[in-house]
Design an enzyme around this catalytic site. Sequence first.
Site, PDB file in Angstrom:
ATOM      1  N   ARG A  24       3.954  -0.199  74.630  1.00 36.07           N
ATOM      2  CA  ARG A  24       4.216  -1.286  75.579  1.00 36.07           C
ATOM      3  C   ARG A  24       3.160  -2.379  75.461  1.00 36.07           C
ATOM      4  O   ARG A  24       3.477  -3.565  75.506  1.00 36.07           O
ATOM      5  CB  ARG A  24       4.285  -0.764  77.016  1.00 36.07           C
ATOM      6  CG  ARG A  24       5.529   0.069  77.284  1.00 36.07           C
ATOM      7  CD  ARG A  24       5.567   0.605  78.692  1.00 36.07           C
ATOM      8  NE  ARG A  24       4.378   1.430  78.918  1.00 36.07           N
ATOM      9  CZ  ARG A  24       3.726   1.524  80.071  1.00 36.07           C
ATOM     10  NH1 ARG A  24       4.132   0.862  81.125  1.00 36.07           N
ATOM     11  NH2 ARG A  24       2.670   2.301  80.183  1.00 36.07           N
ATOM     12  N   ASN A  42       8.486   2.104  80.412  1.00 38.53           N
ATOM     13  CA  ASN A  42       8.880   3.450  80.013  1.00 38.53           C
ATOM     14  C   ASN A  42      10.075   3.888  80.829  1.00 38.53           C
ATOM     15  O   ASN A  42      10.154   3.622  82.029  1.00 38.53           O
ATOM     16  CB  ASN A  42       7.731   4.438  80.243  1.00 38.53           C
ATOM     17  CG  ASN A  42       6.610   4.282  79.245  1.00 38.53           C
ATOM     18  OD1 ASN A  42       6.783   3.737  78.164  1.00 38.53           O
ATOM     19  ND2 ASN A  42       5.431   4.752  79.610  1.00 38.53           N
TER      20      ASN A  42
END
Length: 95
Positions: A24, A42
Amino acid sequence: MQDDGEDARLTAWVRGRVQGVGFRWWTRARALELGLAGWARNMEDGRVEVVAQGSRQSCVKLLELLRGCDTPGRVDGVVERWSEPRGSLGGFVER
């Protein structure tokens, strides 16, 4: 399909070993370099959802990077969905 000069919204679901490996953070850095707004988060099933909004050309480049071999972890596949930009997104964040 939209022209390269138009804005677009890309939603991509990335599967593989992409949680707990800095994916990320890496995605956020690439998106900001490309001038895109949105987020990476997520998901409970182990995938990462990426939503990016900005020029179509920059969204396409981000998609290429997500599918490339330089990502953290291991990407086994990316499913994409294109749509019209909506709302006002500011910056790119990790959720």
